[in-house]
Design an enzyme around this catalytic site. Sequence first.
Site, PDB file in Angstrom:
ATOM      1  N   ASP A 297       0.842  -1.339   0.100  1.00  0.00           N
ATOM      2  CA  ASP A 297       0.000   0.119  -0.015  1.00  0.00           C
ATOM      3  C   ASP A 297       0.858   1.270   0.113  1.00  0.00           C
ATOM      4  O   ASP A 297       1.303   1.664   1.155  1.00  0.00           O
ATOM      5  CB  ASP A 297      -1.000   0.000   1.165  1.00  0.00           C
ATOM      6  CG  ASP A 297      -1.938   0.975   1.235  1.00  0.00           C
ATOM      7  OD1 ASP A 297      -2.076   1.909   0.129  1.00  0.00           O
ATOM      8  OD2 ASP A 297      -2.808   1.435   2.249  1.00  0.00           O
ATOM      9  N   GLU A 331      -2.671  10.246  -0.334  1.00  0.00           N
ATOM     10  CA  GLU A 331      -4.148   9.548  -0.247  1.00  0.00           C
ATOM     11  C   GLU A 331      -4.538   9.121   1.220  1.00  0.00           C
ATOM     12  O   GLU A 331      -5.472   9.372   1.525  1.00  0.00           O
ATOM     13  CB  GLU A 331      -4.075   8.123  -1.125  1.00  0.00           C
ATOM     14  CG  GLU A 331      -5.112   7.412  -1.246  1.00  0.00           C
ATOM     15  CD  GLU A 331      -5.666   6.095  -0.204  1.00  0.00           C
ATOM     16  OE1 GLU A 331      -6.513   5.819   0.010  1.00  0.00           O
ATOM     17  OE2 GLU A 331      -4.558   6.085   0.448  1.00  0.00           O
ATOM     18  N   GLU A 332      -3.494   8.703   1.857  1.00  0.00           N
ATOM     19  CA  GLU A 332      -3.682   7.892   3.368  1.00  0.00           C
ATOM     20  C   GLU A 332      -4.428   9.010   4.268  1.00  0.00           C
ATOM     21  O   GLU A 332      -5.071   8.616   4.903  1.00  0.00           O
ATOM     22  CB  GLU A 332      -2.482   7.553   3.730  1.00  0.00           C
ATOM     23  CG  GLU A 332      -1.738   6.219   2.893  1.00  0.00           C
ATOM     24  CD  GLU A 332      -2.919   4.825   2.985  1.00  0.00           C
ATOM     25  OE1 GLU A 332      -3.929   5.115   3.663  1.00  0.00           O
ATOM     26  OE2 GLU A 332      -2.331   4.033   2.229  1.00  0.00           O
ATOM     27  N   HIS A 430      -1.446  -1.282   6.438  1.00  0.00           N
ATOM     28  CA  HIS A 430      -1.294  -0.253   7.324  1.00  0.00           C
ATOM     29  C   HIS A 430      -0.439  -0.982   8.652  1.00  0.00           C
ATOM     30  O   HIS A 430      -0.567  -0.304   9.618  1.00  0.00           O
ATOM     31  CB  HIS A 430      -2.531   0.388   7.806  1.00  0.00           C
ATOM     32  CG  HIS A 430      -3.192   1.194   6.575  1.00  0.00           C
ATOM     33  ND1 HIS A 430      -4.258   1.775   6.915  1.00  0.00           N
ATOM     34  CD2 HIS A 430      -2.885   1.096   5.117  1.00  0.00           C
ATOM     35  CE1 HIS A 430      -4.763   2.344   5.748  1.00  0.00           C
ATOM     36  NE2 HIS A 430      -3.723   2.031   4.712  1.00  0.00           N
TER      37      HIS A 430
HETATM   38 ZN   LIG Z   1      -3.754   2.853  -0.459  1.00  0.00          ZN
END
Ligand SMILES: [Zn+2]
Length: 485
Positions: A297, A331-332, A430
Amino acid sequence: MLVAVGVALMTTVGQGCAWNRADAASTGSAGAAGAPAPGSLREVAMASRGAAQIVQSLTDEVGPRLAGSSASRAAVEWAIRTLQARGFANVHTEPVTVPHWQRGEERGAVVSPVAQPVQLTALGGSIGTPPGGLEAEVVEVDSLEALDKLGKAAVAGKIVFYNVPMPRARDGSGYGKAVQVRGAGAIRAAALGGVGVVIRSVGTDQNRLPHTGAMRRDENSPTVPAAALSIPDADLLHRLLTEHKSVRLALTLGCRWLPDAQSANVIGEIPGSGAPDEIVLLGAHLDSWDLGTGALDDGAGVGIVVNAAQLIGSLQLRPRRTVRVILFANEENGLSGARAYAQAHQIEAAKHIAALEADAGTARAYALRYLGAPEGRARLLEIAAGLKPLGIDFDDADAHGGADLGPLRALGVPMIDLAQDVTTYFDFHHTANDTFDKIDPEALAQVSAAVALAANGIANMNGDFGRVPPDKRESNRGGLLRMSF
Ligand SMILES: [Zn+2]
């Protein structure tokens, strides 16, 4: 790299199947003799390990790259270098103002009826605890609604423990519900006088590693310090609360907000040969959380789309439309890059023929989805036929588009999803365990091949997908869909 792939593709010239010849003829710019077979693009893409190489480079050379950090600036430099080295045209950055949140010391422990430490991590955007930390009795709920039902009398002065398990599923469908408490839990607890929040990590593993992720903030609403417990520690807390009337938890979070920082979206293009102002957009996000190295991610997504576009750029017959790669900033922790792009390109939105985002890890794609004008669907069905040999079926459900594409979807830009199998993605998502060893180069090549075939098909097709119907432009219906993977 670029040259080698180009040579490989050129050796297969003349083996085109029916749809390739139709495409070549439709461009009017080159005959079938000059067109590489889609079979050859597929084969070269499947054999390519370019996507995994890109992830390795990003994660080894930059590592974690949370918005606002010095590593996020290094990531922008990395992206410019990488796109240039891989033969992209018009490589440039577009400015994005990003929030700058920093994790600090973090500790947690059950203090009574027993004393033992727990593993936790601050949610992105949390405020820190007061000096010396905070300690309070815990109240457990399984939803926001359950908390509201308890009311002020039961919540005031307590740490709210949201214990919402996330079921494992190929399509990640368990995420949407579980993630609601991560987003809204702190504000809702504060409204009832709560003093802190811990959530069961939004994940599907049993590792003693907490999963971070963004929480909502709103300058007009009070909030409280919020952290995610590792799943075994959430289970422990639940057992203690079942066995004992009163359980007290201590929490120290040193996280803090710094002034906003400057960052950038990074863009590169494979210019179209016939209609260069028409754009097929391939997106991924460049930022990552700070605990792992952001391999799944969204290093994986960066690898998938950069490699796919590079492969298209290596075709002897360039597609008619431009394939634009955008690596979004932040984005996060708040979708800043997504908003900045949509705002800067609002006038150009009508020229975006379709957009696809890769943000679902390393595993194989299994379905292609569409969201556009109903009359455009048949065009994607034709392209979908070329993805069948990769084990990818057309799925009638509406495409979602990915978190970074939400603002474009709102402008009516058609969305294409390549749904990846996320059965194991949320074991690592995450966490400190999101590292390069989790990347499956073969599976990543399959996804990248599918993106290359789909984007090339869309960039060459006759006609377009129209616009997303107005009633389908809202990408987060009722907050129930994923905020972001
Ligand atoms: Zn992502």
